[in-house]
Write an enzyme that holds these catalytic residues in place. Structure first.
Site, PDB file in Angstrom:
ATOM      1  CE  LYS A  43      -7.011  -1.142  -0.343  1.00 46.79           C
ATOM      2  NZ  LYS A  43      -7.016  -2.602  -0.363  1.00 46.79           N
ATOM      3  CG  ASP A  77      -2.099  -0.810   1.191  1.00 47.15           C
ATOM      4  OD1 ASP A  77      -2.275  -1.516   0.190  1.00 47.15           O
ATOM      5  OD2 ASP A  77      -2.902  -0.772   2.145  1.00 47.15           O
ATOM      6  N   GLY A 104      -5.476  -2.843   8.671  1.00 46.30           N
ATOM      7  CA  GLY A 104      -5.166  -1.681   9.490  1.00 46.30           C
ATOM      8  C   GLY A 104      -4.966  -1.986  10.956  1.00 46.30           C
ATOM      9  N   GLY A 117      -3.215  -7.291   8.108  1.00 49.93           N
ATOM     10  CA  GLY A 117      -2.568  -7.467   9.404  1.00 49.93           C
ATOM     11  C   GLY A 117      -1.117  -7.887   9.351  1.00 49.93           C
ATOM     12  N   GLY A 135      -0.301  -3.619   3.971  1.00 47.93           N
ATOM     13  CA  GLY A 135      -0.930  -2.302   3.943  1.00 47.93           C
ATOM     14  C   GLY A 135      -0.205  -1.370   4.868  1.00 47.93           C
ATOM     15  CB  SER A 136      -1.240  -0.034   8.143  1.00 46.99           C
ATOM     16  OG  SER A 136      -2.567  -0.075   7.651  1.00 46.99           O
ATOM     17  NE  ARG A 150      -3.691 -22.400  10.908  1.00 45.83           N
ATOM     18  CZ  ARG A 150      -2.831 -23.419  10.824  1.00 45.83           C
ATOM     19  NH1 ARG A 150      -3.158 -24.517  10.162  1.00 45.83           N
ATOM     20  NH2 ARG A 150      -1.656 -23.347  11.393  1.00 45.83           N
TER      21      ARG A 150
END
Lengths: 210, 294
Positions: free
Chosen positions: B81, B24, B153, B214, B235-236, B165
């Site tokens: 996005k 990101d 996030g 995450g 991302g973050s 999983r």
């Protein structure tokens, strides 16, 4: 059909696996009777008698090759004359010159390549391509944000052109390179040439880590 | 006969991204840092998910100027996005020439019933899923690449682990079934029978599946890969860490060498603080992003 060397053992082919569509090459090579091995570090090159440089993002691949000191051992192997097939990003890695000034990586193929020559993803395409060196049946070629060859040196044989004459497959001795992805279309003929050349390399000629 | 925007070109680009990290980025400078670190693609957006979460309100498609700047800056593929169901945002992104559209739960959904008909577009789409049924519904709508939904996030990998999983376990269950059991399996998954039958026969999704949501450390990326992901979205986790360029490089290395714990240890040394992160229990149900979409 099995790709075996003089001693009858399956021919070990190193598939550069730092990033990209390496699994597709591994499974195609295995279906042809070869012994493919994923190469992420120099020690994975031991006993290798041929190489495949797959498609992926060439900018990411070049950084991983530098970070893990793969460049010198790959160059040494290629200079010793073992055969190599580079597809798409793999062709860029082999080019002596890259338009726009990117540093060459394994510059043994005497061509100039143009990255993303067709534009962005919306211009990606598939087509049937005549490749006389492979026989009469056309190659179904998938081009994904593909490069083209803008210049070829005197020792480079042109294997295929698009209808607009742009060069998309070449051979220079044991070096084969395509701008498209035979591995995505289940096209085995380029890999068969690689395996035939690799079978002539003595098993111990390939260099391990140095 | 030359054809553009075929299923093979759409899924094929995702295949080229395998074993790689998609990052990101919110501006051209970050896009360059990502490319230099070895990212295989960037996701262009105005705010990373942790900031979207903090800001609240309605999160929408990014300003086209920002996307154009990033398209002009890097040579790797650029994704952007669109809101779930917002097919006009998707039309705009296609017109801008992005390489992939993420129909994303990180933005506020525009339609609570329908996702975008992705077959109607020339540009390929990636979508999120929490389980096999959801993945197959998205593929049936034309998604050419999948990812887990994670809980974007948060810097918390727990939801992404649950999702990968769940998807891969679902595939293993289908493979183990008798053929006459696949009809009911399709009903229970809420997925089209032909796709269910295909997955039972092939033992894998017909498209690439990345982990997203995450990932904050090199070990998180390698965990995702060892659980069967084809690659990772971060991302973050990169630009909210103390030293983004270094964290970006380390996550790229760990994704390539995901089975080599010595290398993961090496690249994890002295990275500085990862993003702070949020425990899942600290997020009220109504503010969770992964439950958006169906």
């Amino acid at each position: 059909m099995a790709a075996t060397g003089a001693a009858g053992d399956p021919v070990r082919i190193g598939v550069l696996s730092v990033q990209g569509a390496f699994a597709e090459h591994v499974s195609l090579l295995r279906s042809l009777g070869a012994d493919p091995i994923e190469v992420r570090l120099p020690q994975h090159l031991a006993g290798v008698r041929g190489l495949v440089l797959p498609g992926g993002e060439s900018t990411a691949m070049r950084r991983l090759i530098a970070r893990w000191e793969l460049r010198e051992p790959l160059l040494a192997l290629l200079r010793s004359g073992i055969p190599v097939l580079g597809t798409c990003a793999g062709m860029i890695l082999l080019a002596r010159e890259i338009e726009g000034g990117d540093e060459p990586v394994l510059p043994l193929l005497d061509v100039t390549v143009r990255r993303n020559a067709f534009g962005r993803q919306l211009e990606s395409f598939e087509t049937d391509l005549a490749v006389p060196a492979l026989g009469d049946a056309p190659v179904h070629a998938v081009f994904i944000r593909a490069p083209v060859i803008a210049r070829t040196g005197p020792d480079v044989e042109i294997l295929a052109r698009l209808p607009d004459d742009r060069i998309v497959a070449v051979r220079q001795g044991p070096i084969l390179a395509t701008a498209f992805h035979p591995e995505l279309a289940g096209e085995p003929r380029f890999h068969r040439i690689l395996l035939a050349l690799a079978a002539e390399i003595p098993p111990d000629a390939g260099s391990g880590p140095r | 006969m030359t054809e553009t925007s075929t299923w093979a070109t759409k899924t094929g680009l995702a295949q080229m991204l395998k074993g790689g990290v998609i990052m990101d980025v919110v501006n051209a400078a970050e896009a360059r840092i990502a490319e230099d670190a070895g990212a295989v693609a960037v996701m262009a957006l105005e705010r990373v998910p942790s900031d979207i979460r903090a800001a609240g309100g309605v999160a929408r498609m990014s300003d086209p100027i920002l996307i154009e700047e990033i398209l002009a800056t890097v040579s790797i593929p650029v994704m952007a996005k669109a809101r779930i169901g917002h097919f006009v945002e998707a039309q705009v992104l296609e017109a801008l020439g992005v390489d992939y559209i993420d129909e994303s739960e990180v933005l506020t959904p525009a339609d609570e019933v329908n996702h975008i008909d992705k077959h109607a577009f020339k540009v390929p789409f990636v979508c999120g899923s929490r389980d096999l049924g959801e993945a197959l519904r998205r593929i049936n709508e034309g998604a050419a690449m999948m990812r887990t939904k994670g809980e974007a996030g948060t810097g918390n990998i727990v939801e992404a682990v649950r999702h990968i999983r769940s998807v891969n376990g679902g595939i293993r269950r289908l493979v183990a079934m008798r053929e006459d059991e696949l009809f009911v399996a399709a009903k229970e998954l809420g997925a089209p029978y032909p796709l269910v039958k295909q997955i039972a026969a092939e033992g894998r999704l017909p498209v690439v599946n990345f982990v997203a949501g995450g990932i904050a450390t090199p070990s998180d990326a390698a965990l995702s890969m060892q659980l069967g992901a084809d690659g990772v979205f971060v991302g973050s986790g990169i630009f909210k860490s103390e030293d983004p360029a270094r964290m970006a490089r380390a996550i790229v290395q760990a994704t390539t060498h995901f089975r080599d714990a010595k290398i993961i240890a090496e690249v994890s040394k002295g990275l500085g603080a990862p993003m702070r992160g949020i425990a899942l229990e600290a997020i009220p149900e109504a503010e969770r992003l992964a439950v958006r979409g169906w």
